[in-house]
Design a protein around this motif. Structure first.
Motif, PDB file in Angstrom:
ATOM      1  N   GLY A 666     -40.941  -2.196  15.835  1.00  0.00           N
ATOM      2  CA  GLY A 666     -39.715  -1.909  16.550  1.00  0.00           C
ATOM      3  C   GLY A 666     -39.953  -1.415  17.963  1.00  0.00           C
ATOM      4  N   TYR A 667     -38.856  -1.299  18.666  1.00  0.00           N
ATOM      5  CA  TYR A 667     -38.840  -0.680  19.990  1.00  0.00           C
ATOM      6  C   TYR A 667     -37.684   0.306  20.033  1.00  0.00           C
ATOM      7  CZ  TYR A 667     -42.314  -2.184  23.368  1.00  0.00           C
ATOM      8  OH  TYR A 667     -43.466  -2.311  24.088  1.00  0.00           O
ATOM      9  N   ALA A 668     -37.984   1.534  20.466  1.00  0.00           N
ATOM     10  CA  ALA A 668     -36.980   2.584  20.540  1.00  0.00           C
ATOM     11  C   ALA A 668     -36.309   2.580  21.907  1.00  0.00           C
ATOM     12  CB  ALA A 668     -37.611   3.950  20.268  1.00  0.00           C
ATOM     13  N   ILE A 669     -35.011   2.852  21.893  1.00  0.00           N
ATOM     14  CA  ILE A 669     -34.249   3.074  23.128  1.00  0.00           C
ATOM     15  C   ILE A 669     -34.158   4.582  23.289  1.00  0.00           C
ATOM     16  CG2 ILE A 669     -32.073   2.687  24.335  1.00  0.00           C
ATOM     17  CD1 ILE A 669     -31.684   0.248  22.446  1.00  0.00           C
ATOM     18  N   HIS A 670     -34.970   5.104  24.175  1.00  0.00           N
ATOM     19  CA  HIS A 670     -35.182   6.553  24.232  1.00  0.00           C
ATOM     20  C   HIS A 670     -34.497   7.126  25.473  1.00  0.00           C
ATOM     21  CE1 HIS A 670     -37.342  10.156  22.992  1.00  0.00           C
ATOM     22  NE2 HIS A 670     -37.609  10.380  24.263  1.00  0.00           N
ATOM     23  N   PRO A 671     -33.708   8.184  25.344  1.00  0.00           N
ATOM     24  CA  PRO A 671     -33.071   8.771  26.529  1.00  0.00           C
ATOM     25  C   PRO A 671     -34.101   9.372  27.469  1.00  0.00           C
ATOM     26  CG  PRO A 671     -32.749  10.180  24.609  1.00  0.00           C
ATOM     27  CD  PRO A 671     -33.358   8.913  24.106  1.00  0.00           C
ATOM     28  N   GLY A 672     -33.854   9.230  28.754  1.00  0.00           N
ATOM     29  CA  GLY A 672     -34.711   9.812  29.767  1.00  0.00           C
ATOM     30  C   GLY A 672     -33.982  10.927  30.487  1.00  0.00           C
ATOM     31  N   TYR A 673     -33.987  10.882  31.830  1.00  0.00           N
ATOM     32  CA  TYR A 673     -33.241  11.854  32.608  1.00  0.00           C
ATOM     33  C   TYR A 673     -31.740  11.654  32.411  1.00  0.00           C
ATOM     34  CZ  TYR A 673     -37.613  12.176  35.331  1.00  0.00           C
ATOM     35  OH  TYR A 673     -38.908  12.319  35.729  1.00  0.00           O
ATOM     36  N   SER A 674     -31.001  12.728  32.254  1.00  0.00           N
ATOM     37  CA  SER A 674     -29.540  12.743  32.333  1.00  0.00           C
ATOM     38  C   SER A 674     -28.873  11.613  31.547  1.00  0.00           C
ATOM     39  CB  SER A 674     -29.110  12.671  33.800  1.00  0.00           C
ATOM     40  OG  SER A 674     -27.721  12.828  33.954  1.00  0.00           O
ATOM     41  N   PRO A 675     -29.023  11.587  30.229  1.00  0.00           N
ATOM     42  CA  PRO A 675     -28.382  10.535  29.423  1.00  0.00           C
ATOM     43  C   PRO A 675     -26.913  10.865  29.156  1.00  0.00           C
ATOM     44  CG  PRO A 675     -29.670  11.981  28.009  1.00  0.00           C
ATOM     45  CD  PRO A 675     -29.843  12.507  29.411  1.00  0.00           C
ATOM     46  N   VAL A 676     -26.029  10.482  30.054  1.00  0.00           N
ATOM     47  CA  VAL A 676     -24.628  10.903  29.974  1.00  0.00           C
ATOM     48  C   VAL A 676     -23.726   9.717  29.659  1.00  0.00           C
ATOM     49  CG1 VAL A 676     -25.119  12.666  31.719  1.00  0.00           C
ATOM     50  CG2 VAL A 676     -24.012  10.527  32.405  1.00  0.00           C
ATOM     51  N   TYR A 677     -22.496  10.058  29.300  1.00  0.00           N
ATOM     52  CA  TYR A 677     -21.407   9.083  29.241  1.00  0.00           C
ATOM     53  C   TYR A 677     -20.212   9.715  29.949  1.00  0.00           C
ATOM     54  CZ  TYR A 677     -20.469  11.947  25.075  1.00  0.00           C
ATOM     55  OH  TYR A 677     -20.275  12.990  24.211  1.00  0.00           O
ATOM     56  N   ASN A 678     -19.155   8.936  30.150  1.00  0.00           N
ATOM     57  CA  ASN A 678     -18.025   9.401  30.951  1.00  0.00           C
ATOM     58  C   ASN A 678     -17.298  10.562  30.264  1.00  0.00           C
ATOM     59  OD1 ASN A 678     -16.320   9.416  33.165  1.00  0.00           O
ATOM     60  ND2 ASN A 678     -14.923   7.888  32.308  1.00  0.00           N
ATOM     61  N   THR A 679     -16.961  11.567  31.051  1.00  0.00           N
ATOM     62  CA  THR A 679     -16.273  12.743  30.508  1.00  0.00           C
ATOM     63  C   THR A 679     -14.839  12.423  30.118  1.00  0.00           C
ATOM     64  OG1 THR A 679     -17.627  14.175  31.918  1.00  0.00           O
ATOM     65  CG2 THR A 679     -15.601  15.119  31.024  1.00  0.00           C
ATOM     66  N   VAL A 680     -14.163  11.633  30.958  1.00  0.00           N
ATOM     67  CA  VAL A 680     -12.725  11.407  30.810  1.00  0.00           C
ATOM     68  C   VAL A 680     -12.470  10.179  29.940  1.00  0.00           C
ATOM     69  CG1 VAL A 680     -10.579  10.894  32.038  1.00  0.00           C
ATOM     70  CG2 VAL A 680     -12.254  12.487  33.036  1.00  0.00           C
ATOM     71  N   VAL A 681     -11.634  10.326  28.931  1.00  0.00           N
ATOM     72  CA  VAL A 681     -11.209   9.213  28.085  1.00  0.00           C
ATOM     73  C   VAL A 681      -9.680   9.199  28.067  1.00  0.00           C
ATOM     74  CG1 VAL A 681     -11.196   8.243  25.765  1.00  0.00           C
ATOM     75  CG2 VAL A 681     -13.269   9.334  26.636  1.00  0.00           C
ATOM     76  N   GLY A 682      -9.093   8.042  28.349  1.00  0.00           N
ATOM     77  CA  GLY A 682      -7.645   7.926  28.294  1.00  0.00           C
ATOM     78  C   GLY A 682      -6.978   7.809  29.643  1.00  0.00           C
ATOM     79  N   SER A 683      -7.708   7.948  30.726  1.00  0.00           N
ATOM     80  CA  SER A 683      -7.116   7.768  32.050  1.00  0.00           C
ATOM     81  C   SER A 683      -6.639   6.325  32.202  1.00  0.00           C
ATOM     82  CB  SER A 683      -8.142   8.094  33.134  1.00  0.00           C
ATOM     83  OG  SER A 683      -7.703   7.638  34.392  1.00  0.00           O
ATOM     84  N   LYS A 684      -5.435   6.137  32.722  1.00  0.00           N
ATOM     85  CA  LYS A 684      -4.911   4.787  32.905  1.00  0.00           C
ATOM     86  C   LYS A 684      -5.756   3.990  33.890  1.00  0.00           C
ATOM     87  CE  LYS A 684      -0.662   3.650  32.828  1.00  0.00           C
ATOM     88  NZ  LYS A 684       0.771   3.443  33.140  1.00  0.00           N
ATOM     89  N   ARG A 685      -6.455   4.685  34.781  1.00  0.00           N
ATOM     90  CA  ARG A 685      -7.249   3.983  35.787  1.00  0.00           C
ATOM     91  C   ARG A 685      -8.576   3.468  35.232  1.00  0.00           C
ATOM     92  NH1 ARG A 685      -3.773   7.223  38.215  1.00  0.00           N
ATOM     93  NH2 ARG A 685      -2.807   6.455  40.138  1.00  0.00           N
ATOM     94  N   LEU A 686      -8.912   3.859  34.016  1.00  0.00           N
ATOM     95  CA  LEU A 686     -10.077   3.307  33.317  1.00  0.00           C
ATOM     96  C   LEU A 686      -9.716   3.051  31.855  1.00  0.00           C
ATOM     97  CD1 LEU A 686     -13.097   5.437  34.650  1.00  0.00           C
ATOM     98  CD2 LEU A 686     -12.612   3.043  35.149  1.00  0.00           C
ATOM     99  N   LEU A 687      -8.524   2.586  31.628  1.00  0.00           N
ATOM    100  CA  LEU A 687      -8.024   2.514  30.250  1.00  0.00           C
ATOM    101  C   LEU A 687      -8.861   1.584  29.387  1.00  0.00           C
ATOM    102  CD1 LEU A 687      -5.791   3.624  28.439  1.00  0.00           C
ATOM    103  CD2 LEU A 687      -4.425   1.607  29.016  1.00  0.00           C
ATOM    104  N   ASP A 688      -8.989   0.326  29.806  1.00  0.00           N
ATOM    105  CA  ASP A 688      -9.728  -0.649  29.000  1.00  0.00           C
ATOM    106  C   ASP A 688     -10.762  -1.431  29.794  1.00  0.00           C
ATOM    107  OD1 ASP A 688      -8.440  -0.199  26.499  1.00  0.00           O
ATOM    108  OD2 ASP A 688      -6.684  -1.294  27.239  1.00  0.00           O
ATOM    109  N   ASN A 689     -10.883  -1.161  31.077  1.00  0.00           N
ATOM    110  CA  ASN A 689     -11.801  -1.967  31.889  1.00  0.00           C
ATOM    111  C   ASN A 689     -13.215  -1.406  31.935  1.00  0.00           C
ATOM    112  OD1 ASN A 689     -11.126   0.266  33.416  1.00  0.00           O
ATOM    113  ND2 ASN A 689     -10.864  -0.856  35.336  1.00  0.00           N
TER     114      ASN A 689
END
Length: 857
Positions: A666-689
């Motif tokens: 196998g090959y692992a997908i390993h987090p490195g520096y700053s493994p983040v995701y978006n803080t805001v969920v539900g904003s109309k300006r990023l609703l589904d895009n």
């Protein structure tokens, strides 16, 4: 300003008191004579190896200093810093960009009257004309590509196609009115079999709305034109309030910036406009004045100003704003002299401060004394190094991508490519609170919209962006106005991390040694408006790949006041750095031991167990951790976040391919520096895009109809995007299938004073690793010859014995570093003829887009 430097010169070597006191001088001279005699004796006794310059020759001394010149060995010139030729596995790069002749022939074919497209050249088209927006290569289906790579012959070579985007502004209302269409044109080269068909299978809606159009459909006049209808009317007011005007002149002191997205679902096209000072780093000089404007449709006579906002006061019309100003009801901002004085703080000029100790000397630089150890095929854009090999691709949307990545003669990764770069802001003003950029829309590597010039990527700076001995590769992109080539768009270099990849200081024979930690880096840098993104793909001798993005450039600053507390940090009296998130998505198509892979989730948990061998003194139980491994079988369960405390992770394994110890490779997908995701969920300006930004990574079945997680049209269609990432996940089984991982990196940017003038790449960085997980039977970096193994001496006190496998340090005279020179780019017109590089202002206008808008009348 150039500054010279002198070696071994210390202006403080002698004190004034010592110079004035004769007695002390005599003592000093005597002391120096004694020390000099001792030094000469020591040099003779210990016979150091030194280098001596005699005339134009440099010699290396091997014995005592009193030996004759004949005893010295002249140093040879180092090998030229040129890469050795590579041996690609196939003679065609299936993912290479279109060449200039190809784009010229495609454009000529499209504009022929027999096509019936009624096209107008982009340099003269209006929004109500049909014009070509973009032409680029359309990469072949994976199956066809693999068939060719397994047997690279003309008979198996996949057909080559291009993707063409056309803004159909003249489309009749009876047929739905203005619209955008993407087409496939091919096979290439253009001939009797060439056809065009609409490209729809990669999208999740049928139409590309005209209100989601690209910024370069016509000469860029949407915003400058509309702003020019009212800003000159209020010039006296802006001069009084802000000390600046926007009259449509070269010396305008105010410029505009716009926020995105411009539409929710394509039914309108509107944006908030903010005003800034026209100085170096204008993003850090907002004046707290905003307009909301409507630029929907293709008819400029229908565009209009919807409202103005000044100091949190809303005005429906320019007349209302002027009336409030003249009748004294306008609540003015407090006078802030810093807005009108000392604006150079946002420029990159060196401050008038004392140099740091020894900073007048040039810093260390990297030299491969024995010659470069990687191979390059410049024509095919193929690179190999230490068992690694890869083809490079390049496109307008996201730039550099890597294909058919092999390690130790086995394909490991079919594709690594950036997909999208998101930045969502927060604030208490109309600009910051409505901004959610998706940079694929602008193009990480685009051509100017104004003429054959200006782009997000310019040539890199030798010695600054890449080491002096880096090898540079060109890249070519196209728009409706022509092609542009950057000779230094990509750099490739090997460097010593100064950190051994493995080492141990042991006592038993075979334990004591180290392996040098060398890394090959493939790099490209993009500037999108205010931000600079450095993309690094780093390959290591143990089979690990690190993908890293580092950011620099200017913050998108807001106007600092008490109401902004909680949304940023004051970095100047009237400027704040606005809170925002960056999330950048990558497509990683791993093929571990073949196409059939499974998604393994490995995690650790705490357990308390009882064992019969425990004694009463410690009790009958022990608390420890335990590994749990499980295969995720359904892609609906594969939208993932890293476990709490990073107690585990995710990897691709081939359950049918085992290593020597009967463990799935196998090959692992390993987090490195700053493994983040978006803080805001539900904003109309990023609703589904940008649904992909909600996770650390997601894994889906690989499909040719799902080539990217986003599209250039997605930014302006958050409510109904062309590519809806969540629709990739429809309950399919992902056990022993061809899988793709969509991996996110980024940063939660809480700005600070040190972000001015520019953010620093050392802290604004994020990465992930692809690293072997039982893929081999043991660590393979141990096979490197750039290693050392020590053994104890037979006699106590003697030096240790060692084996360096015959790899000795090389001694030679490196090439002289050429004088710094920066030229920029090469442009070609639609007919392939050489174009002008254009003025600095023209290139700036094309490169900074909606981030810096000058009024035009």
């Amino acid at each position: 300003m150039q500054r010279g430097y002198e070696l071994l010169k210390d202006p403080n070597a002698y004190s004034a008191d010592l110079a004035r006191k004769t007695g002390h001088r005599k003592v000093l001279y005597s002391t120096l004579l004694i020390i000099g005699g001792l030094a000469c004796s020591a040099l003779y006794a210990f016979s150091p190896r030194i280098h001596i310059a005699i005339g134009n020759e440099i010699y290396r001394a091997e014995g005592p200093l009193d030996e004759t010149i004949a005893g010295y060995k002249p140093l040879e010139q180092c090998a030229a810093s040129l890469p050795r030729p590579a041996n690609p596995p196939a003679p065609v790069n299936l993912w290479a960009s279109l060449t200039v002749p190809e784009t010229v022939s495609i454009h000529k074919w499209l504009t022929h009257p027999s096509r019936g497209l009624n096209l107008t050249s982009a340099d003269s088209a209006s929004l109500r004309n049909n014009s070509i927006y973009h032409i680029e290569v359309y990469r072949p289906p994976k199956g066809d590509a693999l068939t060719y790579l397994e047997s690279p012959h003309a008979e198996t070579l996949p057909s080559r196609f291009s993707r063409v985007s056309i803004h159909l502004g003249a489309n009749p209302d009876a047929e739905g009115g203005p619209v955008i269409k993407d087409y496939l044109v091919g096979p290439l080269p253009i001939g009797d079999e060439t056809v065009m068909k609409e490209l729809t299978e990669i999208y999740h809606r049928d139409d590309i709305p005209f209100n989601a159009r690209g910024f370069g459909a016509t000469p860029f006049f949407e915003l400058p034109y509309l702003l020019g209808t009212f800003m000159p009317r209020i010039a006296d007011v802006t001069q009084d309030l802000f000390g600046g005007v926007a009259l449509g002149l070269e010396n305008d002191t105010l410029i505009a910036g716009a926020s995105g997205p411009f539409s929710f679902d394509g039914t309108f096209r509107r944006t908030w406009v903010t005003w800034r000072r026209n100085v170096a780093g204008p993003w850090l000089h907002p004046v707290n004045f905003f307009q909301y404007i409507d630029i929907s449709g293709a008819d400029p006579t229908q565009w209009k100003l919807l409202k103005l906002v000044y100091n949190h006061q809303i005005f429906s019309t320019v007349d209302d704003f002027l009336s409030a100003y003249h009748n004294g009801t306008l609540r003015r901002l407090p006078d802030r002299p810093d807005q009108r004085q000392d604006t150079d703080w946002s420029a990159r000029y060196r401050p008038d401060s004392a140099p740091r100790d020894l900073d007048h000397l040039p810093g260390p630089r990297q030299v491969s004394f024995a010659g470069l150890r990687f191979r390059v095929d410049r024509e095919l854009q193929y690179v190999s190094w230490m068992g690694w090999g890869m083809y490079l691709g390049f496109d307008r949307d996201m730039g550099l991508s890597l294909w058919d990545i092999r390690f130790m003669n086995e394909r490991l990764i079919y594709e690594i490519s950036p997909q999208e770069a998101m930045a969502q802001y927060a604030g208490n003003d109309p600009m910051q609170t409505t901004t959610a950029w998706l940079d694929r829309y602008f193009g990480m590597y685009k051509l100017s919209i104004l003429s054959n010039q200006g782009l997000s990527v310019r040539d890199m700076l030798p010695g600054y962006d890449c080491p002096y001995e880096a090898v540079y590769l060109p890249a070519t992109t196209f728009s409706g106005l022509g092609t542009i080539t950057r000779e230094r768009a990509i750099c490739v270099f090997e460097h010593d991390t100064a950190r051994p990849i493995t080492r141990h200081m042991g006592w038993h024979d075979g334990e004591f040694g180290a392996v040098r930690g060398y890394v090959l880096t493939v790099r490209s840098i993009s500037t999108v408006g205010n931000y600079d993104y450095m993309f690094d793909y780093m390959f290591m001798t143990d089979g690990t790949v690190e993908v890293r993005v580092s950011a620099s450039g200017y913050l998108q600053g807001g106007f600092w006041e008490a109401k902004q507390i909680g949304y940023g940090t004051a970095i100047r009296d009237t400027t704040m750095g606005s809170l925002h998130d960056h999330v950048i998505n990558f497509k990683v198509d791993l093929d571990v031991g073949g196409l059939e892979n499974s998604l393994l989730f490995t995690h650790t948990d705490q357990e308390e167990i009882e064992q019969p061998w425990f004694d009463e003194d410690w009790g009958k139980t022990v608390v420890q951790q335990k590994i749990t491994r499980e295969i995720i079988e359904n892609e609906d369960d594969a939208k993932l976040k890293y476990p709490l405390n990073f107690q585990g992770g995710y990897s691709f394994v081939n359950q049918e391919s085992k290593n020597k110890w009967d463990i799935a490779r196998g090959y692992a997908i390993h987090p490195g520096y700053s493994p983040v995701y978006n803080t805001v969920v539900g904003s109309k300006r990023l609703l589904d895009n940008a649904n992909w930004a909600r996770y650390n990574l997601a894994v889906s079945r690989r499909k040719d109809t799902e080539p990217t997680s986003s599209s250039m049209w997605n930014m302006n269609l958050p409510g109904k995007p062309m590519v809806d990432f969540h629709k990739f996940f429809d309950g399919e089984n992902i056990t022993q299938k061809d899988l793709v991982a969509w991996v996110n990196i980024g940063m939660h940017h809480l700005p600070q004073a040190e972000d001015a003038p520019n953010t620093r790449t050392n802290t604004a960085a994020s990465s992930f690793f692809l690293t072997p997980l039982n893929y081999f039977d043991s660590d393979i970096s141990i096979d490197s010859l750039n290693a050392i193994l020590l053994s104890s001496p037979s006699k106590v006190g003697d030096p240790y014995n060692y084996d360096d496998y015959g790899v000795k340090p090389a001694h030679c005279v490196p090439d002289e570093v050429p004088p710094f020179e920066y030229r920029g780019l090469t442009a070609n017109g639609l007919d392939g003829s050489a174009g002008s590089a254009g003025s600095n202002e023209e290139m700036r206008k094309g490169a900074e887009l909606y981030h810096r808008i000058k009024v035009e009348l």
